[in-house]
Design a protein around this motif. Structure first.
Motif, PDB file in Angstrom:
ATOM      1  N   SER A 165       0.848  -1.201   0.000  1.00  0.00           N
ATOM      2  CA  SER A 165       0.000   0.000   0.000  1.00  0.00           C
ATOM      3  C   SER A 165       0.877   1.242   0.000  1.00  0.00           C
ATOM      4  O   SER A 165       1.882   1.302   0.710  1.00  0.00           O
ATOM      5  CB  SER A 165      -0.901   0.026   1.237  1.00  0.00           C
ATOM      6  OG  SER A 165      -1.846  -0.998   1.182  1.00  0.00           O
ATOM      7  N   PRO A 166       0.518   2.253  -0.786  1.00  0.00           N
ATOM      8  CA  PRO A 166       1.356   3.456  -0.856  1.00  0.00           C
ATOM      9  C   PRO A 166       1.271   4.288   0.419  1.00  0.00           C
ATOM     10  O   PRO A 166       0.264   4.276   1.126  1.00  0.00           O
ATOM     11  CB  PRO A 166       0.785   4.222  -2.046  1.00  0.00           C
ATOM     12  CG  PRO A 166      -0.587   3.695  -2.238  1.00  0.00           C
ATOM     13  CD  PRO A 166      -0.612   2.306  -1.698  1.00  0.00           C
ATOM     14  N   VAL A 167       2.361   5.016   0.691  1.00  0.00           N
ATOM     15  CA  VAL A 167       2.407   5.990   1.779  1.00  0.00           C
ATOM     16  C   VAL A 167       2.458   7.359   1.123  1.00  0.00           C
ATOM     17  O   VAL A 167       3.298   7.604   0.250  1.00  0.00           O
ATOM     18  CB  VAL A 167       3.658   5.770   2.675  1.00  0.00           C
ATOM     19  CG1 VAL A 167       3.754   6.859   3.729  1.00  0.00           C
ATOM     20  CG2 VAL A 167       3.620   4.385   3.310  1.00  0.00           C
ATOM     21  N   TYR A 168       1.537   8.229   1.528  1.00  0.00           N
ATOM     22  CA  TYR A 168       1.429   9.547   0.912  1.00  0.00           C
ATOM     23  C   TYR A 168       1.911  10.643   1.860  1.00  0.00           C
ATOM     24  O   TYR A 168       1.754  10.544   3.066  1.00  0.00           O
ATOM     25  CB  TYR A 168      -0.033   9.853   0.543  1.00  0.00           C
ATOM     26  CG  TYR A 168      -0.604   8.920  -0.498  1.00  0.00           C
ATOM     27  CD1 TYR A 168      -0.256   9.051  -1.836  1.00  0.00           C
ATOM     28  CD2 TYR A 168      -1.489   7.917  -0.138  1.00  0.00           C
ATOM     29  CE1 TYR A 168      -0.781   8.203  -2.794  1.00  0.00           C
ATOM     30  CE2 TYR A 168      -2.013   7.062  -1.090  1.00  0.00           C
ATOM     31  CZ  TYR A 168      -1.658   7.211  -2.413  1.00  0.00           C
ATOM     32  OH  TYR A 168      -2.171   6.369  -3.362  1.00  0.00           O
ATOM     33  N   TYR A 169       2.477  11.683   1.272  1.00  0.00           N
ATOM     34  CA  TYR A 169       2.802  12.914   1.992  1.00  0.00           C
ATOM     35  C   TYR A 169       2.369  14.069   1.101  1.00  0.00           C
ATOM     36  O   TYR A 169       2.854  14.195  -0.028  1.00  0.00           O
ATOM     37  CB  TYR A 169       4.296  12.995   2.304  1.00  0.00           C
ATOM     38  CG  TYR A 169       4.688  14.278   2.995  1.00  0.00           C
ATOM     39  CD1 TYR A 169       4.344  14.509   4.317  1.00  0.00           C
ATOM     40  CD2 TYR A 169       5.382  15.257   2.305  1.00  0.00           C
ATOM     41  CE1 TYR A 169       4.700  15.685   4.952  1.00  0.00           C
ATOM     42  CE2 TYR A 169       5.741  16.440   2.928  1.00  0.00           C
ATOM     43  CZ  TYR A 169       5.388  16.656   4.247  1.00  0.00           C
ATOM     44  OH  TYR A 169       5.733  17.820   4.870  1.00  0.00           O
ATOM     45  N   GLY A 171      -0.213  14.416  -0.644  1.00  0.00           N
ATOM     46  CA  GLY A 171      -0.779  13.945  -1.899  1.00  0.00           C
ATOM     47  C   GLY A 171       0.191  13.235  -2.824  1.00  0.00           C
ATOM     48  O   GLY A 171      -0.213  12.741  -3.874  1.00  0.00           O
ATOM     49  N   MET A 172       1.470  13.155  -2.465  1.00  0.00           N
ATOM     50  CA  MET A 172       2.465  12.475  -3.308  1.00  0.00           C
ATOM     51  C   MET A 172       2.871  11.158  -2.657  1.00  0.00           C
ATOM     52  O   MET A 172       3.011  11.074  -1.441  1.00  0.00           O
ATOM     53  CB  MET A 172       3.708  13.349  -3.497  1.00  0.00           C
ATOM     54  CG  MET A 172       3.443  14.575  -4.345  1.00  0.00           C
ATOM     55  SD  MET A 172       4.954  15.503  -4.675  1.00  0.00           S
ATOM     56  CE  MET A 172       5.920  14.332  -5.557  1.00  0.00           C
ATOM     57  N   THR A 173       3.075  10.141  -3.479  1.00  0.00           N
ATOM     58  CA  THR A 173       3.535   8.858  -2.969  1.00  0.00           C
ATOM     59  C   THR A 173       5.011   8.975  -2.611  1.00  0.00           C
ATOM     60  O   THR A 173       5.843   9.318  -3.449  1.00  0.00           O
ATOM     61  CB  THR A 173       3.344   7.749  -4.022  1.00  0.00           C
ATOM     62  OG1 THR A 173       1.978   7.713  -4.417  1.00  0.00           O
ATOM     63  CG2 THR A 173       3.767   6.400  -3.482  1.00  0.00           C
TER      64      THR A 173
END
Length: 191
Positions: A165-169, A171-173
């Motif tokens: 699963s992606p981690v976002y900061y 709105g960016m992966t």
């Protein structure tokens, strides 16, 4: 009068063929490096003489034997490495099988559909060398030596997260979930 012994030219061709054969055998033998053993949970996708070991998509070895471990709980793969691959065989080097997989991360190992599975290696940093390794069960999301930050999060509930699963900061992966497991006391989930 004594007769001079002549060398029969018929022996010249077999002698040249024998010398060429010795040269080819020596050249092939000089390319061989170490024989290593890698322990895998199972032999899925491994074929003796066909399955290659690759580093950075370059063939550096070939599986030469697959057998059950003495405890019958895993398989031991014996591989013949190339001479130029000896520096990769550090004590903490990692091996894993690359085969086609579809997951939340996307399609992995798509090239193996035609060529077949292979064993990938990631070089370790240890100064000690080894000839015996325990393979990873899954393809690592981040190989050793890649720069980045690993975080360990603890939670009460998983809330739909999976490995990959992606981690976002903002709105960016910026990363992805690498592993999910229970804590030692089984009270929390460690991501």
């Amino acid at each position: 009068m004594k007769k001079k012994k002549k060398i029969n030219l018929i022996w010249l061709l077999p002698t040249i063929a024998l010398l060429v054969g010795f040269y080819l055998a020596y050249d092939r033998y000089s390319q061989y490096g170490a024989i290593i053993q890698i322990t895998f949970p199972n032999a899925e996708g491994l074929e003796v003489g066909k399955t290659k070991i690759r580093y950075k998509n370059l063939d550096i070895g070939t599986v030469r034997d697959v057998r059950l471990s003495p405890a019958l709980d895993s398989v031991i793969v014996e591989a013949q490495m190339d001479k130029n691959a000896d520096n990769l065989l550090r004590k903490d080097s990692e091996f894993w099988i690359v085969k086609p997989q579809i997951s939340t991360r996307g399609v992995i190992g798509l090239s193996t559909i035609l060529s077949g599975s292979y064993i990938a290696v990631s070089i370790g940093k240890s100064e000690e060398y080894s000839r015996s390794f325990k393979a990873l069960e899954d393809i690592p999301l981040v190989e050793k030596g890649e720069r980045g930050l690993r975080l360990q999060l603890t939670t009460e509930r998983l809330a739909g997260l999976n490995v990959g699963s992606p981690v976002y900061y903002q709105g960016m992966t910026v990363g992805q979930v690498e592993k999910i497991a229970f804590s030692k006391d089984f009270r929390h989930i460690v991501i």
